[in-house]
Design an enzyme around this catalytic site. Sequence first.
Site, PDB file in Angstrom:
ATOM      1  CB  THR A 122      75.429  -0.116  11.168  1.00  0.00           C
ATOM      2  OG1 THR A 122      74.319   0.492  11.682  1.00  0.00           O
ATOM      3  CG2 THR A 122      76.307   0.945  10.729  1.00  0.00           C
ATOM      4  CG  PHE A 148      68.728   6.952  11.226  1.00  0.00           C
ATOM      5  CD1 PHE A 148      70.205   6.893  10.905  1.00  0.00           C
ATOM      6  CD2 PHE A 148      67.930   6.576  10.200  1.00  0.00           C
ATOM      7  CE1 PHE A 148      70.547   7.164   9.466  1.00  0.00           C
ATOM      8  CE2 PHE A 148      68.149   6.666   8.750  1.00  0.00           C
ATOM      9  CZ  PHE A 148      69.703   6.998   8.535  1.00  0.00           C
ATOM     10  CG  LEU A 149      66.801   1.573  16.703  1.00  0.00           C
ATOM     11  CD1 LEU A 149      67.386   1.105  18.063  1.00  0.00           C
ATOM     12  CD2 LEU A 149      65.805   0.482  16.204  1.00  0.00           C
ATOM     13  NE  ARG A 150      66.539   8.911  19.904  1.00  0.00           N
ATOM     14  CZ  ARG A 150      65.763   9.741  20.444  1.00  0.00           C
ATOM     15  NH1 ARG A 150      66.361  10.785  21.013  1.00  0.00           N
ATOM     16  NH2 ARG A 150      64.575   9.610  20.258  1.00  0.00           N
ATOM     17  CE  LYS A 207      73.270   3.640  12.339  1.00  0.00           C
ATOM     18  NZ  LYS A 207      72.414   2.880  12.934  1.00  0.00           N
ATOM     19  CB  CYS A 263      75.559   2.190  17.695  1.00  0.00           C
ATOM     20  SG  CYS A 263      74.176   1.144  17.623  1.00  0.00           S
TER      21      CYS A 263
HETATM   22  C1  UDX Z   1      73.111   6.011  18.627  1.00  0.00           C
HETATM   23  C2  UDX Z   1      72.706   7.028  17.560  1.00  0.00           C
HETATM   24  O1  UDX Z   1      71.992   8.058  18.354  1.00  0.00           O
HETATM   25  C3  UDX Z   1      71.406   6.255  16.892  1.00  0.00           C
HETATM   26  O2  UDX Z   1      70.964   7.195  15.905  1.00  0.00           O
HETATM   27  C4  UDX Z   1      72.046   4.988  16.109  1.00  0.00           C
HETATM   28  O3  UDX Z   1      70.890   4.199  15.525  1.00  0.00           O
HETATM   29  C5  UDX Z   1      72.585   4.068  16.995  1.00  0.00           C
HETATM   30  O4  UDX Z   1      73.763   4.632  17.740  1.00  0.00           O
HETATM   31  P1  UDX Z   1      72.647   4.734  21.123  1.00  0.00           P
HETATM   32  O5  UDX Z   1      73.823   4.096  20.992  1.00  0.00           O
HETATM   33  O6  UDX Z   1      71.207   4.305  21.402  1.00  0.00           O
HETATM   34  O7  UDX Z   1      72.198   5.674  19.485  1.00  0.00           O
HETATM   35  O8  UDX Z   1      72.733   5.869  21.914  1.00  0.00           O
HETATM   36  P2  UDX Z   1      72.922   7.795  22.029  1.00  0.00           P
HETATM   37  O9  UDX Z   1      71.630   8.165  22.695  1.00  0.00           O
HETATM   38  O10 UDX Z   1      73.196   8.107  20.835  1.00  0.00           O
HETATM   39  O11 UDX Z   1      74.127   7.743  23.040  1.00  0.00           O
HETATM   40  C6  UDX Z   1      75.337   7.329  22.889  1.00  0.00           C
HETATM   41  C7  UDX Z   1      76.481   7.836  23.825  1.00  0.00           C
HETATM   42  O12 UDX Z   1      76.834   8.963  23.724  1.00  0.00           O
HETATM   43  C8  UDX Z   1      75.899   7.243  25.251  1.00  0.00           C
HETATM   44  O13 UDX Z   1      77.013   6.426  26.017  1.00  0.00           O
HETATM   45  C9  UDX Z   1      75.565   8.646  25.915  1.00  0.00           C
HETATM   46  O14 UDX Z   1      75.871   8.602  27.388  1.00  0.00           O
HETATM   47  C10 UDX Z   1      76.808   9.367  25.210  1.00  0.00           C
HETATM   48  N1  UDX Z   1      76.442  10.884  25.045  1.00  0.00           N
HETATM   49  C11 UDX Z   1      75.044  11.267  24.286  1.00  0.00           C
HETATM   50  C12 UDX Z   1      77.330  12.014  25.805  1.00  0.00           C
HETATM   51  O15 UDX Z   1      78.336  11.476  26.181  1.00  0.00           O
HETATM   52  N2  UDX Z   1      76.930  13.076  25.653  1.00  0.00           N
HETATM   53  C13 UDX Z   1      75.810  13.639  24.846  1.00  0.00           C
HETATM   54  O16 UDX Z   1      75.634  14.781  24.823  1.00  0.00           O
HETATM   55  C14 UDX Z   1      74.853  12.494  24.238  1.00  0.00           C
END
Ligand code: UDX
Length: 437
Positions: A122, A148-150, A207, A263
Amino acid sequence: MTTISVIGCGYLGAVHAAAMASLGHRVIGIDTSTDRVAQLATGVSPFFEPGLDDLLRTGIDNGRLSFSADIADAAAAEVHFICVGTPQVKDGSAADLSFVDAAVASLLPHLQAGAVVAGKSTVPVGTAARLAPLVREAGAELAWNPEFLREGWAVKDTLEPDRLVIGVASDSAGQRAEAVLREVYRTPLEVGTPCIVADYATAELVKVSANAFLATKISFINAMAEIAEVTGADVTVLADAIGHDDRIGRRFLGAGIGFGGGCLPKDIRAFAARAEELGLRDSVGVLRDVDAINLRRREHAVQLVVDELGGSPLGKRVAVLGAAFKPHSDDTRDSPALFAATRLHGLGADVVVTDPRAIDDARNVHPQLAYEADLDTALRDAEVVLLVTEWPEYRYDLDPAHAAKLVARPVIVDARNALNRDAWRAAGWRVRGMGRP
Ligand code: UDX
């Protein structure tokens, strides 16, 4: 079959390497850390990611996947994926591009004529345009192919992405790079995965704007939680109700302690910093608010615990359930859970942190905190329990009647609005939520 190198074997690269091998390609993963390379070569992931160990082992056993610390071993590849990190700089909010620049520089002398270098890291918009001439001069072509992986779903997200984005130059060399990447992604493309071909700037912006939108959605509902707290409304009911509108959608409207991880927080800051460099400060004003709301919710969760301790946390035992930034991950980078734990520790509370996966990682970063792997032991004698990472172990498996027998006082702050409050209250608990009466 394409011969592929993956430069950088962290969360992104290790998963990408294993996934590309499972799609039938011959893959070499390159990382500067010899320890990481040695571990990956045995088929063991250096971090917890469901399904990754199996994918690594299969690739290694069938001979399609290998790892090396020597960039020269990437020389045979037709496609090189750049998967190194772009952390926040130490003295500001911009992205540190030194790993991307170093990866490309180290690759240049080894590029075959006609190879494709595909950036997945990114990066701030403009990075690909800056690197493209260097790659072309070396006889290869640059594409930008964001990921875009989680975490926690990384294997599935890589093998079955919801879209592919390929940024290329607008000439015949760009078209050729696109064709090479379409061949790499033939399996997901054959099942109809949408593929968006764009210029470099658009691909880079897809992204960061996707992450900015997700962060904004979370902070929006957390702003509503702040309003709910003053008006006596319930933000979870509100989220359900507005989420039925499919223009809005219920996902990422989980109000609580907010977002963390490697991220979203750093990506929105880097995006805002880049926009400011471009003279577009006003266009990203919303991201500064998104960040501020997010940080306020961390403080609010801490304040709820302090309130439940009668305003004086000194010497009082607090059990913190969760250390990872979200469930199904051992990643503690910018974890709201550890923010709350360290803040309470700093206020003098006797904090004990538990987590099914992230204790080792958390201990490395915050050795001052006490950790306890066993949930029952962690709960014992707590005056307040703080649920910060909604692992199924806490959310569904923990019996409130059993937990009530372990603690000193049955008080829980549910900073993720994850618990069945009626069941906990029925078992004698006082339950505080975020944005709920
Ligand atoms: C994120 C993006 O989703 C992904 O597409 C990108 O490639 C990388 O960043 P990730 O960091 O793995 O992925 O986590 P994600 O599932 O998006 O959650 C991020 C944060 O948001 C977590 O701390 C989660 O607890 C929080 N969250 C998520 C909330 O507080 N509320 C929600 O409704 C959803």
